[in-house]
Structures are given as structure tokens and as C-alpha cells.
Write a protein that holds these residues in place. Structure first.
Motif, mmCIF file in Angstrom:
data_model
loop_
_atom_site.group_PDB
_atom_site.id
_atom_site.type_symbol
_atom_site.label_atom_id
_atom_site.label_comp_id
_atom_site.label_asym_id
_atom_site.label_seq_id
_atom_site.Cartn_x
_atom_site.Cartn_y
_atom_site.Cartn_z
ATOM 1 N N UNK A 31 78.547 48.997 -35.383
ATOM 2 C CA UNK A 31 78.989 49.733 -35.835
ATOM 3 C C UNK A 31 80.235 50.636 -34.830
ATOM 4 N N UNK A 32 79.829 50.479 -33.560
ATOM 5 C CA UNK A 32 80.901 51.183 -32.842
ATOM 6 C C UNK A 32 82.022 50.020 -32.535
ATOM 7 N N UNK A 33 81.731 48.779 -32.449
ATOM 8 C CA UNK A 33 82.733 47.904 -32.252
ATOM 9 C C UNK A 33 83.748 47.883 -33.391
ATOM 10 N N UNK A 34 83.099 48.017 -34.757
ATOM 11 C CA UNK A 34 83.843 48.069 -35.796
ATOM 12 C C UNK A 34 84.703 49.381 -36.006
ATOM 13 N N UNK A 35 84.304 50.361 -35.468
ATOM 14 C CA UNK A 35 84.993 51.543 -35.183
ATOM 15 C C UNK A 35 86.112 51.545 -34.479
ATOM 16 N N UNK A 36 85.739 50.753 -33.146
ATOM 17 C CA UNK A 36 86.985 50.614 -32.265
ATOM 18 C C UNK A 36 88.003 49.686 -32.793
ATOM 19 N N UNK A 37 87.439 48.674 -33.487
ATOM 20 C CA UNK A 37 88.513 47.664 -34.218
ATOM 21 C C UNK A 37 89.491 48.453 -34.963
ATOM 22 N N UNK A 38 89.000 49.381 -36.038
ATOM 23 C CA UNK A 38 89.806 50.263 -36.717
ATOM 24 C C UNK A 38 90.714 51.085 -36.272
ATOM 25 N N UNK A 39 90.082 51.440 -34.919
ATOM 26 C CA UNK A 39 91.134 52.455 -34.265
ATOM 27 C C UNK A 39 92.242 51.704 -33.541
ATOM 28 N N UNK A 40 92.010 50.440 -32.973
ATOM 29 C CA UNK A 40 92.841 49.569 -32.481
ATOM 30 C C UNK A 40 94.049 49.336 -33.467
ATOM 31 N N UNK A 41 93.304 49.082 -34.698
ATOM 32 C CA UNK A 41 94.392 48.425 -35.722
ATOM 33 C C UNK A 41 95.270 49.795 -36.207
ATOM 34 N N UNK A 42 94.665 50.827 -36.080
ATOM 35 C CA UNK A 42 95.573 52.052 -36.513
ATOM 36 C C UNK A 42 96.618 52.337 -35.471
ATOM 37 N N UNK A 43 96.402 52.357 -34.220
ATOM 38 C CA UNK A 43 97.187 52.549 -33.255
ATOM 39 C C UNK A 43 98.389 51.607 -33.221
ATOM 40 N N UNK A 44 97.963 50.202 -33.595
ATOM 41 C CA UNK A 44 99.100 49.069 -33.736
ATOM 42 C C UNK A 44 100.064 49.506 -34.681
ATOM 43 N N UNK A 45 99.361 50.089 -35.984
ATOM 44 C CA UNK A 45 100.243 50.383 -37.237
ATOM 45 C C UNK A 45 101.235 51.724 -36.751
#
Length: 210
Positions: A31-45
Motif C-alpha cells: 500500500x505504501x509503495x503504491x502511494x509513493x508511486x502516485x506521489x512520484x507521478x503527481x510530482x512529475x505531472x
């Protein structure tokens, strides 16, 4: 016989508890890795929006993104002048905007985005990268999850997964596994610091090229 049966029951019970605990641990880190992934994608956006709106990639940082109205309204924690809504000029004398960090709601992962500057650094494969060729064509992202219990509970797996699966495979970036901070000193401003860095301290960096 009763003793044997009770012993078997005790062993089975212990195994069930053990397996349940590991399943819970696996669920938590997944769950935490998936959250980190979504944060990473958001920052890249955020970075993509900054680029598309004509932003100068030699000045990218979270303070600048806030000033330009790209960050969400509630993302002001650790943004130096956001509470006073004071606009800054990135790179100006006494400017602290490059040190701005970002934490998403209900997360203990700290993110810091800065421009690519001219210097050389080795990635996790110990391959030297000459970043002087990419100034103005990407960003450096420092990620500190040292206070995130679920990820730290499975480190260095977490570092390798975030670095290889996200930084390299999703964003085609260069993974720096021994990063410890981003320099704010004159002469080395915005360079990734690797002194005393390890692959299990909960700190990594990713150089993303655009």
C-alpha cells in the motif's frame, strides 16, 4: 495423545499468526509503495505542467511551483514563503526556495525537487553520469522516507524498488541509491550529496530527464 494434539494445535496456531503477520506486513508495504508511486507521478505531472506553461527548468523547485499556482492549495508545508504568499526569484541572493520540501497529506515521505546542475555523479551501478549535458533538460528529485515505518521495515528492498521500478522504469531516470541530501552550499548548490549514504538509510535521489 492429548498432549500431541495440543502441541500440533499450538504449532499450527503459531504458524497462522506468523503468516497473518507477514501478510499484514506485505499489505502495508504494498500500500505504501503504491502511494509513493502516485506521489512520484503527481510530482512529475507538476513538473510537466511547469514546462508546458513556459517555466525555466534551471529554476524549478517547490516554492516556484507554488508561486506559479501549480501546487494544490493545501500543499504549503515546508514551502518557505507560502504562508506569507511571497513570490521568490529562484537563485537570487539569499533565496531559500531550492530547499523547499513537500509532504503529501498523511504521509511521512519528504520530497525535494531542484534543477539539474553541472556536475558528475555515479548512479547505483557506479556508472558516472555527466549532468552538465542535461542542464535545463530535467530535474533532480530527492526522496526521504526514513520516517515512513512501512517502507523502512523492508529496507533496502524499498530503496531498490522505488529506484529501479519507479525512477528507472517509469520515468527513465538515473537512480542514485546513496543520496543523503541536496546541497544548499555555494559552489555545490543543488548537487546531490552522497557522503556517508547507504542503500538502507531511507534516502534516494532520481535524476529525471525531459
Amino acid at each position: 495423545m492429548p498432549y500431541l494434539v495440543s502441541s500440533i494445535i499450538a504449532v499450527v496456531t503459531a504458524l497462522i499468526i506468523l503468516m497473518t503477520r507477514y501478510e499484514a506486513d506485505d499489505s502495508a508495504i504494498t500500500q505504501e509503495i503504491e502511494r509513493a508511486k502516485s506521489m512520484f507521478i503527481t510530482i512529475d505531472e507538476f513538473a510537466n505542467t511547469y514546462i508546458q506553461s513556459g517555466g525555466d527548468m534551471t529554476k524549478i523547485n517547490f516554492e516556484q511551483l507554488f508561486d506559479d499556482g501549480i501546487l494544490l492549495g493545501n500543499m504549503t508545508k515546508d514551502i518557505p514563503t507560502s504562508t506569507a504568499n511571497v513570490k521568490v526569484t529562484a537563485g537570487a541572493i539569499a533565496d531559500k526556495s531550492f530547499t523547499a520540501t513537500l509532504e503529501f497529506s498523511n504521509s511521512k515521505i519528504k520530497w525535494q525537487i531542484v534543477p539539474i546542475v553541472e556536475y558528475k555523479i555515479n548512479d547505483y551501478k557506479n556508472v558516472e553520469i555527466d549532468l552538465g549535458k542535461s542542464v535545463g533538460a530535467g530535474y533532480q528529485l530527492f526522496i526521504d522516507f526514513s520516517k515512513e515505518g512501512a517502507l523502512m521495515g523492508r529496507n533496502p528492498f524499498s530503496e531498490n524498488f522505488l529506484g529501479r521500478e519507479f525512477c528507472e522504469k517509469i520515468f527513465f531516470g538515473s537512480f542514485i541509491n546513496n543520496a543523503t541530501s541536496i546541497s544548499s552550499s555555494t559552489g555545490t548548490l543543488n548537487q546531490i550529496v552522497t557522503t556517508s549514504g547507504t542503500s538502507s538509510d531511507g534516502k534516494i535521489a532520481c535524476v529525471v530527464f525531459k
